[in-house]
Design a protein around this motif. Structure first.
Motif, short mmCIF file in Angstrom:
data_model
loop_
_atom_site.label_atom_id
_atom_site.label_comp_id
_atom_site.label_asym_id
_atom_site.label_seq_id
_atom_site.Cartn_x
_atom_site.Cartn_y
_atom_site.Cartn_z
N GLY A 69 0.82 -1.14 0.07
CA GLY A 69 -0.06 -0.05 -0.03
C GLY A 69 1.07 1.44 0.06
N TYR A 70 1.99 1.42 0.63
CA TYR A 70 2.87 2.54 0.71
C TYR A 70 3.40 2.84 -0.78
CZ TYR A 70 2.81 1.58 5.82
OH TYR A 70 2.33 1.26 7.26
N GLN A 71 3.92 1.66 -1.40
CA GLN A 71 4.34 1.94 -2.58
C GLN A 71 3.33 2.24 -3.59
OE1 GLN A 71 5.61 -2.22 -2.71
NE2 GLN A 71 7.67 -1.82 -3.13
N THR A 72 2.12 1.63 -3.57
CA THR A 72 1.06 1.97 -4.27
C THR A 72 0.51 3.53 -4.12
OG1 THR A 72 0.01 -0.22 -4.33
CG2 THR A 72 -1.31 1.28 -5.06
N CYS A 73 0.48 3.87 -3.06
CA CYS A 73 0.31 5.33 -2.70
C CYS A 73 1.21 6.18 -3.21
CB CYS A 73 -0.01 5.60 -1.31
SG CYS A 73 -0.33 7.19 -0.61
N SER A 91 -5.70 -0.72 7.13
CA SER A 91 -4.78 -1.71 7.78
C SER A 91 -5.51 -2.36 9.13
CB SER A 91 -3.61 -1.11 8.44
OG SER A 91 -2.76 -1.90 9.04
N SER A 92 -5.21 -3.69 9.34
CA SER A 92 -5.68 -4.21 10.69
C SER A 92 -4.77 -3.89 11.79
CB SER A 92 -5.66 -5.84 10.18
OG SER A 92 -4.38 -6.14 9.85
N LYS A 93 -3.74 -3.05 11.58
CA LYS A 93 -2.93 -2.75 12.70
C LYS A 93 -3.31 -1.09 13.00
CE LYS A 93 0.91 -3.77 11.08
NZ LYS A 93 2.29 -3.94 10.74
N ASP A 94 -3.43 -0.73 14.31
CA ASP A 94 -3.56 0.89 14.49
C ASP A 94 -2.55 1.35 14.98
OD1 ASP A 94 -5.08 3.09 14.75
OD2 ASP A 94 -5.90 2.60 16.52
N GLY A 95 -1.25 1.06 14.35
CA GLY A 95 0.15 1.65 15.07
C GLY A 95 0.40 3.01 14.50
N LEU A 96 1.13 3.46 15.46
CA LEU A 96 1.38 4.94 15.15
C LEU A 96 2.32 5.20 13.91
CD1 LEU A 96 0.79 7.73 16.41
CD2 LEU A 96 2.85 7.48 17.78
N PHE A 97 3.18 4.05 13.92
CA PHE A 97 4.48 4.08 12.72
C PHE A 97 3.64 3.86 11.45
CE2 PHE A 97 6.66 1.25 9.86
CZ PHE A 97 7.92 2.16 9.79
N ASP A 98 2.74 2.96 11.17
CA ASP A 98 1.88 2.73 10.28
C ASP A 98 1.29 4.00 9.55
OD1 ASP A 98 2.28 0.20 9.76
OD2 ASP A 98 1.11 -0.46 11.50
N LYS A 99 0.58 4.81 10.70
CA LYS A 99 -0.20 6.13 10.27
C LYS A 99 1.08 7.17 9.82
CE LYS A 99 -3.87 5.57 13.33
NZ LYS A 99 -4.79 6.06 14.72
N ALA A 100 2.20 7.16 10.27
CA ALA A 100 3.32 8.08 10.10
C ALA A 100 3.72 7.70 8.78
CB ALA A 100 4.46 8.12 11.12
N ARG A 101 4.01 6.40 8.64
CA ARG A 101 4.62 6.23 7.27
C ARG A 101 3.52 6.29 6.11
NH1 ARG A 101 6.83 0.17 5.39
NH2 ARG A 101 7.27 0.86 3.31
N GLY A 102 2.28 6.15 6.29
CA GLY A 102 1.17 6.48 5.38
C GLY A 102 1.15 7.90 4.95
N ARG A 103 1.39 8.83 6.00
CA ARG A 103 1.44 10.26 5.65
C ARG A 103 2.84 10.60 4.84
NH1 ARG A 103 -3.23 12.41 7.29
NH2 ARG A 103 -3.88 11.96 9.35
N MET A 104 3.85 9.83 5.41
CA MET A 104 4.99 10.12 4.31
C MET A 104 4.97 10.11 2.87
SD MET A 104 7.78 8.83 7.25
CE MET A 104 9.11 8.55 5.85
N VAL A 105 4.24 9.01 2.65
CA VAL A 105 3.97 8.50 1.07
C VAL A 105 2.69 9.38 0.39
CG1 VAL A 105 5.22 6.62 1.15
CG2 VAL A 105 2.70 6.64 1.58
#
Length: 129
Positions: A69-73, A91-105
């Motif tokens: 998903g990060y690459q696709t975005c 995502s099935s994970k509600d992690g801070l890291f995942d949210k931050a990485r999503g914003r980065m892309v």
């Protein structure tokens, strides 16, 4: 990218997820909300549908085979024609890291699975053009 909602007045939503269950649930919820829906089972499938479908909004799963998903975005956001289309990560994970990485892309928001019909439709209302 066209800045208006489709000629029918409905929001065009592309749902990218490798889970058939999630894709079908999202499709049902979004159609019940009066939106047009296209489904893609992974990033490559989604990228091939972008041009034809011209979505107003994209929901994109993070964990997918081949192209995540990060690459696709990131690819969607690098394309000048679609850089203004909001992308919401799933995502099935509600992690801070995942949210931050999503914003980065370039993603605009983050929705944790399983989502409810109300959560999905609220995200569309909040982010559609």
């Amino acid at each position: 990218m066209s800045e208006q909602v489709s000629s029918t007045g409905r929001t065009r939503v592309l749902v990218i997820d490798d889970s058939n269950t999630i894709r079908r649930s999202a499709e049902i919820f979004l159609k019940q909300g009066g939106h047009e829906v296209a489904l893609a089972e992974d990033g490559f499938d989604a990228l091939s549908k972008l041009g034809d479908f011209q979505p107003d909004l994209v929901f994109c799963d993070i964990l997918m085979p081949r192209l995540d998903g990060y690459q696709t975005c990131a690819i969607i956001k690098r394309n000048p024609e679609f850089s203004g289309v909001p992308v919401i990560m799933l995502s099935s994970k509600d992690g801070l890291f995942d949210k931050a990485r999503g914003r980065m892309v370039g993603s605009q928001d983050y929705l944790t699975k399983p989502f409810t019909k109300d959560q999905l439709l609220q995200a569309v209302l909040q982010h559609r053009p």
